[in-house]
Design a protein around this motif. Structure first.
Motif, mmCIF file in Angstrom:
data_model
loop_
_atom_site.group_PDB
_atom_site.id
_atom_site.type_symbol
_atom_site.label_atom_id
_atom_site.label_comp_id
_atom_site.label_asym_id
_atom_site.label_seq_id
_atom_site.Cartn_x
_atom_site.Cartn_y
_atom_site.Cartn_z
ATOM 1 N N GLY A 257 6.616 39.466 24.774
ATOM 2 C CA GLY A 257 7.730 38.634 24.339
ATOM 3 C C GLY A 257 7.351 37.257 23.828
ATOM 4 N N TYR A 258 6.158 36.785 24.172
ATOM 5 C CA TYR A 258 5.783 35.422 23.829
ATOM 6 C C TYR A 258 4.330 35.381 23.377
ATOM 7 C CZ TYR A 258 9.988 34.517 26.550
ATOM 8 O OH TYR A 258 11.265 34.534 27.032
ATOM 9 N N GLY A 259 3.996 34.325 22.642
ATOM 10 C CA GLY A 259 2.624 34.117 22.198
ATOM 11 C C GLY A 259 2.577 33.793 20.724
ATOM 12 N N LEU A 260 1.397 33.403 20.251
ATOM 13 C CA LEU A 260 1.199 32.942 18.876
ATOM 14 C C LEU A 260 2.125 31.741 18.644
ATOM 15 C CD1 LEU A 260 0.823 36.375 17.029
ATOM 16 C CD2 LEU A 260 -0.853 35.097 18.371
ATOM 17 N N ALA A 261 2.902 31.736 17.562
ATOM 18 C CA ALA A 261 3.858 30.644 17.346
ATOM 19 C C ALA A 261 5.181 31.033 17.991
ATOM 20 C CB ALA A 261 4.035 30.378 15.855
ATOM 21 N N ASN A 262 5.525 30.382 19.093
ATOM 22 C CA ASN A 262 6.750 30.724 19.805
ATOM 23 C C ASN A 262 7.977 30.188 19.078
ATOM 24 O OD1 ASN A 262 5.794 32.209 22.097
ATOM 25 N ND2 ASN A 262 4.981 30.290 22.927
ATOM 26 N N SER A 263 9.023 30.980 19.066
ATOM 27 C CA SER A 263 10.243 30.647 18.317
ATOM 28 C C SER A 263 10.794 29.282 18.692
ATOM 29 C CB SER A 263 11.321 31.712 18.562
ATOM 30 O OG SER A 263 10.880 32.986 18.158
ATOM 31 N N ARG A 264 10.758 28.938 19.971
ATOM 32 C CA ARG A 264 11.401 27.707 20.450
ATOM 33 C C ARG A 264 10.685 26.450 19.976
ATOM 34 N NH1 ARG A 264 9.224 25.917 25.875
ATOM 35 N NH2 ARG A 264 11.289 25.009 26.217
ATOM 36 N N ASP A 265 9.469 26.594 19.458
ATOM 37 C CA ASP A 265 8.713 25.418 19.031
ATOM 38 C C ASP A 265 8.965 25.036 17.576
ATOM 39 O OD1 ASP A 265 7.525 25.027 21.521
ATOM 40 O OD2 ASP A 265 5.957 26.497 21.101
ATOM 41 N N PHE A 266 9.747 25.804 16.857
ATOM 42 C CA PHE A 266 10.102 25.447 15.479
ATOM 43 C C PHE A 266 11.307 24.510 15.521
ATOM 44 C CE2 PHE A 266 7.457 29.063 14.904
ATOM 45 C CZ PHE A 266 6.880 28.922 13.655
ATOM 46 N N LEU A 267 11.199 23.404 14.792
ATOM 47 C CA LEU A 267 12.181 22.326 14.870
ATOM 48 C C LEU A 267 12.966 22.203 13.572
ATOM 49 C CD1 LEU A 267 9.982 19.596 16.624
ATOM 50 C CD2 LEU A 267 11.360 21.417 17.669
ATOM 51 N N PHE A 268 14.273 21.992 13.723
ATOM 52 C CA PHE A 268 15.193 21.904 12.592
ATOM 53 C C PHE A 268 15.899 20.556 12.619
ATOM 54 C CE2 PHE A 268 14.284 26.247 13.323
ATOM 55 C CZ PHE A 268 14.460 26.925 12.130
ATOM 56 N N PRO A 269 16.202 19.975 11.463
ATOM 57 C CA PRO A 269 16.790 18.628 11.431
ATOM 58 C C PRO A 269 18.210 18.608 11.966
ATOM 59 C CG PRO A 269 16.760 19.586 9.230
ATOM 60 C CD PRO A 269 16.000 20.530 10.109
ATOM 61 N N VAL A 270 18.637 17.431 12.354
ATOM 62 C CA VAL A 270 20.045 17.216 12.712
ATOM 63 C C VAL A 270 20.696 16.438 11.579
ATOM 64 C CG1 VAL A 270 19.625 17.282 15.198
ATOM 65 C CG2 VAL A 270 19.507 15.111 13.987
ATOM 66 N N ALA A 271 21.981 16.627 11.420
ATOM 67 C CA ALA A 271 22.714 16.031 10.299
ATOM 68 C C ALA A 271 22.563 14.515 10.280
ATOM 69 C CB ALA A 271 24.192 16.415 10.386
ATOM 70 N N ASP A 272 22.344 13.985 9.092
ATOM 71 C CA ASP A 272 22.242 12.550 8.895
ATOM 72 C C ASP A 272 22.695 12.271 7.461
ATOM 73 O OD1 ASP A 272 21.764 9.903 9.294
ATOM 74 O OD2 ASP A 272 19.578 10.057 9.394
ATOM 75 N N ILE A 273 23.188 11.098 7.207
ATOM 76 C CA ILE A 273 23.631 10.768 5.855
ATOM 77 C C ILE A 273 23.022 9.453 5.407
ATOM 78 C CG2 ILE A 273 25.800 12.066 5.902
ATOM 79 C CD1 ILE A 273 27.261 9.496 6.604
ATOM 80 N N ASP A 274 22.807 9.374 4.118
ATOM 81 C CA ASP A 274 22.282 8.167 3.493
ATOM 82 C C ASP A 274 23.460 7.222 3.242
ATOM 83 O OD1 ASP A 274 21.174 6.229 1.896
ATOM 84 O OD2 ASP A 274 20.763 7.555 0.204
ATOM 85 N N THR A 275 23.470 6.115 3.964
ATOM 86 C CA THR A 275 24.566 5.145 3.800
ATOM 87 C C THR A 275 24.083 3.832 3.195
ATOM 88 O OG1 THR A 275 24.201 4.355 6.063
ATOM 89 C CG2 THR A 275 25.846 6.088 5.758
ATOM 90 N N SER A 276 22.811 3.774 2.792
ATOM 91 C CA SER A 276 22.262 2.498 2.356
ATOM 92 C C SER A 276 21.881 2.449 0.878
ATOM 93 C CB SER A 276 21.032 2.145 3.198
ATOM 94 O OG SER A 276 20.029 3.133 3.059
ATOM 95 N N SER A 277 21.613 3.603 0.264
ATOM 96 C CA SER A 277 21.145 3.564 -1.126
ATOM 97 C C SER A 277 22.294 3.244 -2.086
ATOM 98 C CB SER A 277 20.505 4.898 -1.512
ATOM 99 O OG SER A 277 21.469 5.924 -1.573
ATOM 100 N N THR A 278 21.940 2.592 -3.177
ATOM 101 C CA THR A 278 22.905 2.280 -4.230
ATOM 102 C C THR A 278 22.287 2.624 -5.577
ATOM 103 O OG1 THR A 278 22.074 0.006 -4.390
ATOM 104 C CG2 THR A 278 23.941 0.402 -2.895
ATOM 105 N N GLY A 279 23.114 2.645 -6.602
ATOM 106 C CA GLY A 279 22.601 2.883 -7.941
ATOM 107 C C GLY A 279 22.509 4.359 -8.290
ATOM 108 N N THR A 280 21.887 4.638 -9.415
ATOM 109 C CA THR A 280 21.796 5.991 -9.959
ATOM 110 C C THR A 280 20.681 6.783 -9.279
ATOM 111 O OG1 THR A 280 22.587 5.223 -12.109
ATOM 112 C CG2 THR A 280 21.413 7.326 -12.063
#
Length: 492
Positions: A257-280
């Motif tokens: 059931g376990y070994g090599l690259a374990n599923s739980r060690d893969f990391l995914f981002p949490v939602a965040d938004i860019d509130t500081s950039s301006t312009g094109t």
């Protein structure tokens, strides 16, 4: 009553530890990484920057919370099997379709996407080849960001038929202010070798540093910024681009059931938004290896909430759980597979991503180094960190460089360490300490670009010098028992 347990003493984090657990950290990331993550490969994840932004019980409300817009991205066809289906729903301030005209712009001249036939642009290498460390451009000379710092080494197939792969290196010295990139051709698996990267995606941030990898899937927007504090001379790494297939964890079979690259060690981002950039903002897309651009007046990183399984992720290679023989013989290298990308031939992967790092070797009565062999797969190796001139197929195998053998090309190591292994005491020993090497095994033999063979300026040699094999003489012909037997049968 016993004494209260004392808090554990803080141990300085060692990025070249024998294994992640030796660092004694209670965090799931290294100290430099400022971000939070979700965990679990292949999971259905969800995240919201503001509570209540995710709809409950449905995907596309008549009116989304906070005035957001619902947008779906499908990474597979609508009718894909449930097990294979990859998709997400994003809840953002403006839909991605709100942009200007898409126009052709100057290409990155060192990107190649067509490897159907040898010709003037791509070439067959029938033997072994190696490169010294790829050069990071000097900031004083020119600014090179991720979009222009990608250089194709070789590949097989073509993205518009959703078939094949390409190996690239990246060497950059600049970030991407008000600029996003999207690969319309396939998925990028990015491995950092030098420098730290702050990668902004539509789903949140990924912080990448040497001996970590990340995967950014086809069609998803992102930007790559250099963390100057840890990258004074720029950044470098490797990219494996796959067309028409997705990276998966290898089957474990009898390992369990376990070994090599374990599923739980893969990391995914949490939602965040860019509130500081301006312009094109400039959105640069790669399609068929060609570059296109559209402009828009707002940031593309405006996703307030999301859910799904078509999401960028990262993995720290120091968490890999090695398996090896506990009795005799050298285990086939596939036992070190982190991720695999299937081809249409189920018995021959398009690409296996393997690593060789610190681990134990306890084999008895065995020639412990990799055996001399001819592999039906092509092999591409790159050193992330470690000493120079050891562990590859060449005396110039160095961190930041690479080596390659075409399928069925005879190869093996030829040095004093190899010869010494034939007579060494069979003691349990740690091997691969203070070094990490990645290997890409593919059922395809690659065609290589002019940049790889000429313009990169770091090609060390095509094939290993014959003099290296002097350490591997014909011992059979000098064996007295053999001579006696041959003489007895009239074959002396």
């Amino acid at each position: 009553m016993g004494e209260a347990p004392q808090p554990s003493k803080e141990v300085p984090f060692n990025t070249r530890a024998f294994h992640w657990t030796d660092t004694k950290t209670k965090k799931i990331t290294r100290p430099e990484d400022p971000y939070q993550y979700l965990q679990g490969f292949g999971n259905e994840h969800q995240s919201e920057f503001i509570p209540g932004a995710l709809p409950v019980g449905q995907n596309s409300p008549q009116l989304c919370a906070y005035g957001l817009y619902a947008e779906q991205t499908t990474g597979t066809s609508f009718a894909a099997t449930r097990a294979a289906s990859m998709r997400n729903f994003l809840y953002r301030r403006r839909p991605a379709c709100v942009h200007g005209t898409i126009r052709k712009i100057d290409d990155n001249p060192t990107i190649e996407a067509s490897f159907l036939n040898p010709g003037l642009e791509v070439h067959v290498i029938p033997s072994q080849v190696s490169w010294k460390p790829f050069i990071i451009p000097d900031k004083a000379t020119r600014n090179v960001d991720f979009t222009m710092g990608i250089h194709t080494l070789g590949g097989s197939g073509q993205p518009n038929i959703r078939e094949g792969l390409a190996y690239h290196v990246f060497a950059i010295n600049n970030s991407m202010p008000n600029k996003a990139f999207v690969n319309m051709d396939g998925d990028f698996l990015i491995v950092a070798q030098k420098g730290h990267l702050d990668i902004t995606t539509e789903f949140g941030h990924l912080y990448l540093q040497p001996s970590e990898l990340c995967v950014i899937q086809q069609g998803l927007r992102f930007k790559v910024d250099i963390v100057e504090q840890h990258s004074p001379n720029g950044a470098r790494g490797y990219i494996i681009e796959t067309w028409g297939t997705k990276w998966e964890l290898p089957e474990l079979g009898p390992i369990g059931g376990y070994g090599l690259a374990n599923s739980r060690d893969f990391l995914f981002p949490v939602a965040d938004i860019d509130t500081s950039s301006t312009g094109t903002w400039s959105i640069v897309s790669k399609q068929g290896g060609k570059y296109f651009q559209t402009l828009q007046s707002h940031t593309p990183f405006d996703v307030v909430a999301w859910h799904g399984n078509y999401v960028p992720y990262k993995y720290d290679l120091t968490k890999f759980v090695y398996h090896n023989t506990a009795s005799v013989d050298h285990t086939d290298p596939c036992i070190n597979t982190v991720l695999t990308a299937k081809s249409r031939d189920l018995m021959a992967p398009l690409c296996d991503f393997l690593i060789f790092g610190p681990r134990w070797d306890v084999a008895e009565n065995t020639f412990r180094p990799p055996y001399f062999h001819r592999n039906c797969a092509s092999e591409f190796l790159a050193r992330i960190y470690g000493p120079e001139g050891t562990g590859g197929r060449s005396e110039v195998f160095s961190p930041g460089g690479a080596s390659y053998e075409a399928g069925f090309t005879p190869h093996g190591a030829a040095d004093q360490r190899t010869v010494g292994a034939m007579y060494a005491d069979m003691k349990a020993m740690r091997i691969g300490e203070n070094q990490l090497t990645i290997m890409l095994e593919s059922c395809r033999s690659l065609l290589f670009t002019n940049w790889a063979l000429h313009d990169s300026g770091v090609l060390a040699g095509e094939d290993i010098p014959e003099s290296m094999w002097d350490l591997i003489p014909d011992r059979f012909g000098e064996n007295e028992e053999v001579k006696k037997y041959l003489k007895s049968i009239g074959r002396a």
